[in-house]
Design an enzyme around this catalytic site. Structure first.
Site, PDB file in Angstrom:
ATOM      1  N   ASN A 126       0.855  -1.179   0.000  1.00  0.00           N
ATOM      2  CA  ASN A 126       0.000   0.000   0.000  1.00  0.00           C
ATOM      3  C   ASN A 126       0.896   1.236   0.000  1.00  0.00           C
ATOM      4  O   ASN A 126       2.120   1.125   0.148  1.00  0.00           O
ATOM      5  CB  ASN A 126      -0.990  -0.004   1.180  1.00  0.00           C
ATOM      6  N   GLU A 174       3.191   1.810   3.066  1.00  0.00           N
ATOM      7  CA  GLU A 174       4.329   0.882   3.107  1.00  0.00           C
ATOM      8  C   GLU A 174       5.393   1.271   2.096  1.00  0.00           C
ATOM      9  O   GLU A 174       6.593   1.253   2.394  1.00  0.00           O
ATOM     10  CB  GLU A 174       3.841  -0.540   2.826  1.00  0.00           C
ATOM     11  N   ASP A 231      -5.344  -8.417   0.682  1.00  0.00           N
ATOM     12  CA  ASP A 231      -5.317  -9.860   0.435  1.00  0.00           C
ATOM     13  C   ASP A 231      -6.063 -10.194  -0.853  1.00  0.00           C
ATOM     14  O   ASP A 231      -5.638 -11.040  -1.642  1.00  0.00           O
ATOM     15  CB  ASP A 231      -5.968 -10.608   1.601  1.00  0.00           C
TER      16      ASP A 231
END
Length: 334
Positions: free
Chosen positions: A210, A213, A280
């Site tokens: 993301n 990050e 996920d």
């Protein structure tokens, strides 16, 4: 618009091939525990709400939720990792069996707790999260045992997903052996990374961080869209993945490939209720699409659609193949 670059018939073929895929997910296995209730008053003991619990739910999290997303597409999934000899570990095994996810590559260790995340939700608002976990890397013997299991089964799979939640399964030694072995067999490797571990992931096919990050890993502060492009260029040049997909919450996702202009995909959610598990979903659908021959742009488009469906659901959810097909049909005929 980005969708004008997407060929409807090509996407249709990709979706129809997804049930043929067999994917291995290696990483941190997590049990998500939800306590649902209502909060109507503050505690007399501390300035916190008193939640009247009404129901609880256990769901697959981490690498297990990625596998759950895959089987919801009709694909076959197997998870590799470590759980403790405890109630959360037993619950994970039972939940995996219920949705037909292979657990033959899971090791158990009595000294290591299964990661458990308990979320207390009152009136659709998360009040608190409680984590039980170990962040220590697997020891040498556990690494060796896990790699032996994977080596015996790797030939069976079309692609490998590495799910790094920073709970110790993904460590430099295991990753080095795993990536090297998988690349030799010519299989796709995708990684959902942890920012502290970015140096581990050199040479994989795709990274799906993301924005927070990615920014943390590069040390670049995001003040404009140009900064996002600098982040993408930095990761491509240093870690050399074939592609980088940066998820950006309400702003969708941005795709970077070598010697190509970045592509921006807007968010496709009708209404956002819960972003839990959206990452996920992205890596599961992206990897499955790549495994049946899609381009990175096509794979990201399908993954973006799936993520849009998932965030419309409260709690960690999955997007079924039928739901994805219907949503894409409405988008490409609009």
């Amino acid at each position: 618009m980005f969708r004008e670059k997407i060929n409807k018939s090509s996407v249709g073929r990709i979706l129809n091939r997804l049930p043929r895929v067999k994917i291995l997910i290696v990483g941190d296995l997590i049990l998500d525990h939800y306590i649902w209730g209502e909060a109507e008053r503050l505690s007399p003991e501390a300035p916190v709400p008193v939640v009247k619990a009404m129901r609880e739910e256990y769901l697959l999290g981490g690498a297990c939720n990625v596998a759950h997303n895959l089987v919801s597409l009709g694909a076959k999934a197997s998870v590799g990792g470590v759980i403790g000899k405890d109630f959360p570990g037993q619950r994970i095994e039972r939940l995996l069996e219920e949705v037909h996810i292979d657990n033959a590559l899971i090791l158990k260790q009595s000294q290591r707790p299964t990661t458990l995340k308990t979320r207390v939700v009152a009136s659709h608002q998360q009040v608190v999260r409680i984590d039980w976990e170990s962040e220590e890397f697997l020891d040498f013997n556990l690494n060796k045992r896990l790699m032996k299991l994977i080596k015996e089964r790797l030939e069976y799979f079309d692609a490998l997903i590495i799910e790094d939640y920073g709970k110790g399964v993904i460590n430099p030694q295991l990753l080095d052996d795993l990536v090297g072995m998988t690349k030799k067999k010519g299989k796709i490797i995708t990684v959902d990374p942890k920012e502290e571990h970015f140096d581990y992931y050199r040479g994989v096919n795709v990274l799906t961080p993301n924005l927070k990050e990615a920014a943390s890993a590069t040390g670049i502060k995001v003040r404009s869209h140009r900064d996002i492009d600098l982040i993408g260029e930095s990761i491509l040049s240093t870690l050399k993945p074939e592609a980088l997909v940066v998820t950006m919450g309400n702003e969708g996702m941005r795709i970077f490939e070598h010697e190509k202009e970045p592509l921006q995909l807007p968010t496709l959610a009708k209404e956002v209720y819960d972003v839990s598990g959206a990452g996920d979903t992205v890596i599961a659908v992206l990897t499955a699409s790549l495994a049946v021959g899609s381009s990175y742009a096509e794979a990201a488009f399908i993954a973006n659609v799936a993520a849009g469906i998932v965030v419309e659901k409260l709690g960690v959810g999955v997007a079924g193949l039928g739901e994805i097909k219907e949503r894409i049909k409405s988008l490409l005929t609009a």
